[in-house]
Scaffold this motif. Structure first.
Motif, PDB file in Angstrom:
ATOM      1  N   THR A   1       0.827  -1.208   0.000  1.00  0.00           N
ATOM      2  CA  THR A   1       0.000   0.000   0.000  1.00  0.00           C
ATOM      3  C   THR A   1       0.861   1.256   0.000  1.00  0.00           C
ATOM      4  O   THR A   1       1.836   1.352   0.744  1.00  0.00           O
ATOM      5  CB  THR A   1      -0.917   0.044   1.248  1.00  0.00           C
ATOM      6  OG1 THR A   1      -1.592  -1.198   1.404  1.00  0.00           O
ATOM      7  CG2 THR A   1      -1.931   1.172   1.136  1.00  0.00           C
ATOM      8  N   ILE A   2       0.474   2.213  -0.838  1.00  0.00           N
ATOM      9  CA  ILE A   2       1.040   3.552  -0.809  1.00  0.00           C
ATOM     10  C   ILE A   2      -0.109   4.539  -0.616  1.00  0.00           C
ATOM     11  O   ILE A   2      -1.030   4.588  -1.440  1.00  0.00           O
ATOM     12  CB  ILE A   2       1.809   3.890  -2.094  1.00  0.00           C
ATOM     13  CG1 ILE A   2       3.019   2.959  -2.264  1.00  0.00           C
ATOM     14  CG2 ILE A   2       2.267   5.345  -2.083  1.00  0.00           C
ATOM     15  CD1 ILE A   2       3.822   3.218  -3.529  1.00  0.00           C
ATOM     16  N   VAL A   3      -0.060   5.285   0.473  1.00  0.00           N
ATOM     17  CA  VAL A   3      -1.070   6.313   0.736  1.00  0.00           C
ATOM     18  C   VAL A   3      -0.476   7.653   0.323  1.00  0.00           C
ATOM     19  O   VAL A   3       0.533   8.093   0.865  1.00  0.00           O
ATOM     20  CB  VAL A   3      -1.473   6.337   2.224  1.00  0.00           C
ATOM     21  CG1 VAL A   3      -2.454   7.491   2.488  1.00  0.00           C
ATOM     22  CG2 VAL A   3      -2.100   5.010   2.626  1.00  0.00           C
ATOM     23  N   ARG A   4      -1.102   8.287  -0.640  1.00  0.00           N
ATOM     24  CA  ARG A   4      -0.616   9.557  -1.171  1.00  0.00           C
ATOM     25  C   ARG A   4      -1.256  10.700  -0.386  1.00  0.00           C
ATOM     26  O   ARG A   4      -2.473  10.833  -0.334  1.00  0.00           O
ATOM     27  CB  ARG A   4      -0.930   9.678  -2.653  1.00  0.00           C
ATOM     28  CG  ARG A   4      -0.522   8.446  -3.466  1.00  0.00           C
ATOM     29  CD  ARG A   4       0.034   8.808  -4.814  1.00  0.00           C
ATOM     30  NE  ARG A   4       1.306   9.520  -4.686  1.00  0.00           N
ATOM     31  CZ  ARG A   4       2.066   9.866  -5.731  1.00  0.00           C
ATOM     32  NH1 ARG A   4       1.674   9.551  -6.951  1.00  0.00           N
ATOM     33  NH2 ARG A   4       3.194  10.494  -5.576  1.00  0.00           N
ATOM     34  N   LEU A   5      -0.406  11.515   0.244  1.00  0.00           N
ATOM     35  CA  LEU A   5      -0.892  12.640   1.042  1.00  0.00           C
ATOM     36  C   LEU A   5      -0.945  13.904   0.195  1.00  0.00           C
ATOM     37  O   LEU A   5      -0.107  14.105  -0.682  1.00  0.00           O
ATOM     38  CB  LEU A   5       0.022  12.877   2.246  1.00  0.00           C
ATOM     39  CG  LEU A   5       0.151  11.721   3.239  1.00  0.00           C
ATOM     40  CD1 LEU A   5       1.113  12.111   4.361  1.00  0.00           C
ATOM     41  CD2 LEU A   5      -1.203  11.338   3.816  1.00  0.00           C
ATOM     42  N   PRO A   6      -1.899  14.771   0.455  1.00  0.00           N
ATOM     43  CA  PRO A   6      -1.990  16.016  -0.320  1.00  0.00           C
ATOM     44  C   PRO A   6      -0.929  17.021   0.102  1.00  0.00           C
ATOM     45  O   PRO A   6      -0.259  16.863   1.124  1.00  0.00           O
ATOM     46  CB  PRO A   6      -3.402  16.535   0.022  1.00  0.00           C
ATOM     47  CG  PRO A   6      -3.687  15.957   1.359  1.00  0.00           C
ATOM     48  CD  PRO A   6      -3.001  14.619   1.408  1.00  0.00           C
ATOM     49  N   GLN A   7      -0.804  18.058  -0.685  1.00  0.00           N
ATOM     50  CA  GLN A   7       0.179  19.091  -0.402  1.00  0.00           C
ATOM     51  C   GLN A   7      -0.193  19.833   0.882  1.00  0.00           C
ATOM     52  O   GLN A   7      -1.357  20.062   1.176  1.00  0.00           O
ATOM     53  CB  GLN A   7       0.243  20.072  -1.569  1.00  0.00           C
ATOM     54  CG  GLN A   7       1.409  21.044  -1.509  1.00  0.00           C
ATOM     55  CD  GLN A   7       1.525  21.841  -2.794  1.00  0.00           C
ATOM     56  OE1 GLN A   7       0.866  21.538  -3.774  1.00  0.00           O
ATOM     57  NE2 GLN A   7       2.375  22.846  -2.791  1.00  0.00           N
ATOM     58  N   GLY A   8       0.828  20.197   1.659  1.00  0.00           N
ATOM     59  CA  GLY A   8       0.599  21.015   2.845  1.00  0.00           C
ATOM     60  C   GLY A   8       0.511  20.258   4.147  1.00  0.00           C
ATOM     61  O   GLY A   8       0.421  20.880   5.207  1.00  0.00           O
ATOM     62  N   VAL A   9       0.527  18.914   4.113  1.00  0.00           N
ATOM     63  CA  VAL A   9       0.420  18.132   5.342  1.00  0.00           C
ATOM     64  C   VAL A   9       1.579  18.444   6.286  1.00  0.00           C
ATOM     65  O   VAL A   9       1.406  18.474   7.514  1.00  0.00           O
ATOM     66  CB  VAL A   9       0.364  16.619   5.032  1.00  0.00           C
ATOM     67  CG1 VAL A   9       0.496  15.798   6.309  1.00  0.00           C
ATOM     68  CG2 VAL A   9      -0.944  16.279   4.331  1.00  0.00           C
ATOM     69  N   PHE A  10       2.763  18.695   5.738  1.00  0.00           N
ATOM     70  CA  PHE A  10       3.937  18.947   6.574  1.00  0.00           C
ATOM     71  C   PHE A  10       4.279  20.437   6.669  1.00  0.00           C
ATOM     72  O   PHE A  10       5.374  20.799   7.071  1.00  0.00           O
ATOM     73  CB  PHE A  10       5.134  18.162   6.048  1.00  0.00           C
ATOM     74  CG  PHE A  10       5.008  16.690   6.294  1.00  0.00           C
ATOM     75  CD1 PHE A  10       5.435  16.136   7.481  1.00  0.00           C
ATOM     76  CD2 PHE A  10       4.427  15.860   5.347  1.00  0.00           C
ATOM     77  CE1 PHE A  10       5.301  14.774   7.722  1.00  0.00           C
ATOM     78  CE2 PHE A  10       4.287  14.504   5.574  1.00  0.00           C
ATOM     79  CZ  PHE A  10       4.727  13.960   6.767  1.00  0.00           C
ATOM     80  N   THR A  11       3.334  21.290   6.300  1.00  0.00           N
ATOM     81  CA  THR A  11       3.499  22.720   6.510  1.00  0.00           C
ATOM     82  C   THR A  11       3.572  22.983   8.023  1.00  0.00           C
ATOM     83  O   THR A  11       2.825  22.371   8.777  1.00  0.00           O
ATOM     84  CB  THR A  11       2.305  23.485   5.895  1.00  0.00           C
ATOM     85  OG1 THR A  11       2.252  23.204   4.502  1.00  0.00           O
ATOM     86  CG2 THR A  11       2.441  24.976   6.098  1.00  0.00           C
ATOM     87  N   PRO A  12       4.468  23.838   8.516  1.00  0.00           N
ATOM     88  CA  PRO A  12       5.269  24.812   7.782  1.00  0.00           C
ATOM     89  C   PRO A  12       6.670  24.336   7.420  1.00  0.00           C
ATOM     90  O   PRO A  12       7.505  25.139   7.029  1.00  0.00           O
ATOM     91  CB  PRO A  12       5.371  25.967   8.791  1.00  0.00           C
ATOM     92  CG  PRO A  12       5.427  25.269  10.108  1.00  0.00           C
ATOM     93  CD  PRO A  12       4.545  24.057   9.967  1.00  0.00           C
ATOM     94  N   TYR A  13       6.951  23.033   7.583  1.00  0.00           N
ATOM     95  CA  TYR A  13       8.321  22.562   7.402  1.00  0.00           C
ATOM     96  C   TYR A  13       8.699  22.404   5.937  1.00  0.00           C
ATOM     97  O   TYR A  13       9.827  22.681   5.545  1.00  0.00           O
ATOM     98  CB  TYR A  13       8.514  21.235   8.145  1.00  0.00           C
ATOM     99  CG  TYR A  13       7.931  21.268   9.533  1.00  0.00           C
ATOM    100  CD1 TYR A  13       8.390  22.177  10.467  1.00  0.00           C
ATOM    101  CD2 TYR A  13       6.894  20.423   9.896  1.00  0.00           C
ATOM    102  CE1 TYR A  13       7.846  22.247  11.732  1.00  0.00           C
ATOM    103  CE2 TYR A  13       6.338  20.477  11.161  1.00  0.00           C
ATOM    104  CZ  TYR A  13       6.814  21.395  12.080  1.00  0.00           C
ATOM    105  OH  TYR A  13       6.264  21.461  13.316  1.00  0.00           O
ATOM    106  N   THR A  14       7.761  21.933   5.121  1.00  0.00           N
ATOM    107  CA  THR A  14       8.039  21.768   3.700  1.00  0.00           C
ATOM    108  C   THR A  14       6.721  21.707   2.936  1.00  0.00           C
ATOM    109  O   THR A  14       5.734  21.143   3.425  1.00  0.00           O
ATOM    110  CB  THR A  14       8.837  20.477   3.426  1.00  0.00           C
ATOM    111  OG1 THR A  14       9.004  20.329   2.004  1.00  0.00           O
ATOM    112  CG2 THR A  14       8.147  19.252   3.963  1.00  0.00           C
TER     113      THR A  14
END
Length: 491
Positions: free
Chosen positions: A351-364
């Motif tokens: 399984t690969i779960v694709r996360l949307p943009q911004g989940v690791f904001t503000p780090y990257t």
């Protein structure tokens, strides 16, 4: 919430606020990156003293000599000013830093490692006394105070993570941690490792998952021993130890070392583990001596690829892993492709779960993925699942982070431990290993069920995805340039 819990939380919140106000007055401390470490090691000594008192009741010998125990100097309110500062800086910290033992698991080793990177930056001994007096108000013999302090400490760590964002530290949001741990289906008796444990989020969540099942002192002790972590940097290591203690783990099994060196130098079957859950650093460059320790053909400065290779070796046969990787680790040629081939040949990447943009904001802003695999033989097919922001949202931000509830549909689709009954949906799709191999082991596979909706997406959304893709390509080209540079030097 019980009234008693609320009272305890309000009281301890006031204590911590007063402590932080005191530290703000001292000219030697600059921001939370200075204040939180100081608060952490003082809390550590206060909590450790409570453990020492429990040991004394059972007739065990104390770990810290009486003259250096918290109660010996902290409870003496007349001990203040320059004399207190001189004792802490020139006697207490050097003594604790020098503690060690040849016995594995001895608390002296933990103390020595914790204080190896500790430095008191406060300049006023009178403010230091005021700070100590605030911490004395916390009762670590009270389960209510311990549980409430753990909650408050988590909020302090979040502030610390935000403050450290500019220094290259990447921390995992708690909803992501919880989902990864739950979908790894942990069991008592398994060894569980986070080789890039940071402040201990994955280990705290694993303990919360398994502790209710661990009835009896012996089973609890085994569980605590089975939770293992490695953290290279002294500050996250200190914060991790304190975090685990506050969450009920009195003797954390955490190693202060470079995990890549540890995993590569000692990959014998005896040191392999059943489960690895981790978010390794990515986008950075590992030192050349570490990269050279990897087998020929797999030597790269890219930390994400090195961690993936090391994790595969560290797992026992039949073991399982949940790992966070950036999009750039899923595609491209060269060493990255070789490591992905190794993964798909030796493990079942189910399984690969694709996360949307911004989940690791503000780090990257770079989108990331959650990879779940078992070391049970070659991959035959891979399921992808795309987590999308709630309706009306294009992504996530510091003020609007991802919530645990947004993983609910994926958890329902998962199919339990055996992953039964999975079907293709608007968010999920299946890819055969033949297609992956023919594409050069490319795992950056977009959702084919969403392509038909591209005409209905806003220009702003499409532009945002294009920028993110360009950033990934830039990172990949930079990494390739490093590899070529390393090859030129070695040749």
């Amino acid at each position: 919430m019980k009234k008693q819990d609320f009272t305890s939380r309000a009281r301890l919140s006031a204590v911590i606020k007063s402590a932080r106000d005191i530290m703000r007055k001292d000219a030697g401390l600059n921001g939370d990156l200075d204040r939180l470490p100081l608060l952490s090691w003082l809390l550590f000594l206060r909590a450790f003293d409570a453990l020492e008192q429990e040991r004394e009741i059972t007739g065990e010998e104390p770990i810290i000599k009486p003259d250096y125990q918290w109660r010996a100097w902290a409870d003496d309110e007349t001990f203040t000013g320059e004399a207190l500062l001189n004792f802490v800086n020139n006697s207490l910290v050097p003594y604790l830093r020098g503690l060690s033992s040849d016995e594995s698991g001895d608390a002296r080793n933990v103390l020595g490692q914790v204080f190896s990177g500790v430095q008191n930056r406060m300049l006023s001994g009178y403010l230091f006394r005021d700070l100590v007096n605030q911490i004395r108000k916390i009762n670590f013999s009270s389960s209510d105070d311990i549980h409430t302090m753990a909650f408050l400490y988590e909020s302090l760590l979040k502030e610390m993570r935000d403050a450290a964002g500019d220094s290259g530290e990447f921390y995992t949001p708690r909803p992501v941690i919880r989902f990864m741990v739950e979908q790894t289906f942990l069991k008592l008796g398994e060894s569980i490792l986070d080789p890039a444990c940071g402040t201990g989020g994955f280990l705290v969540e694993a303990y919360a998952e398994l502790s209710p099942q661990a009835t009896g002192r012996i089973v609890q002790q085994r569980l605590i021993h089975d939770l293992r972590g490695i953290e290279k940097k002294p500050l996250p290591y200190l914060l991790c130890i304190m975090n685990l203690i506050l969450h009920g783990i009195p003797s954390p099994n955490i190693l202060n070392d470079n995990a890549l060196r540890v995993m590569i130098e000692d990959a014998s079957p005896d040191t392999q583990v059943h489960v690895i859950v981790t978010n390794p650093p990515f986008g950075g460059e590992e030192e050349a001596s570490i990269a050279k320790g990897f087998p020929a053909g797999y030597q790269t400065p890219e930390t994400a690829w090195l961690f993936l290779h090391a994790v595969i070796r560290k797992l026992k046969p039949g073991g399982r892993c949940a790992i966070v990787l950036p999009n750039s680790a899923l595609f491209g040629e060269g060493i990255g492709a070789k490591i992905r081939k190794k993964l798909l040949t030796e493990c079942d990447l189910h399984t690969i779960v694709r996360l949307p943009q911004g989940v690791f904001t503000p780090y990257t802003p770079i989108p990331a993925n959650l990879l779940f695999f078992n070391k049970t033989g070659p991959t035959e097919q891979i399921w992808f699942y795309e987590v999308t922001p709630p309706e009306g949202r294009k992504g996530y931000a510091k003020t609007k982070p991802i919530r645990y509830e947004e993983f609910a549909e994926c958890a329902d689709w998962w199919g339990g431990k055996e992953r039964e009954g999975r079907v293709s949906t608007a968010r999920s799709w299946q890819v055969s290993i033949d297609d992956v191999v023919s594409s050069g082991y490319n795992l950056d596979i977009n959702n084919p069920n969403a392509l038909q909706n591209i005409d209905h997406r806003s220009p702003d959304e499409l532009l945002g995805e294009l920028i993110a893709t360009e950033q990934e390509m830039l990172n990949l080209l930079t990494s390739l340039q490093r590899e070529l540079g390393a090859t030129d030097v070695s040749s």
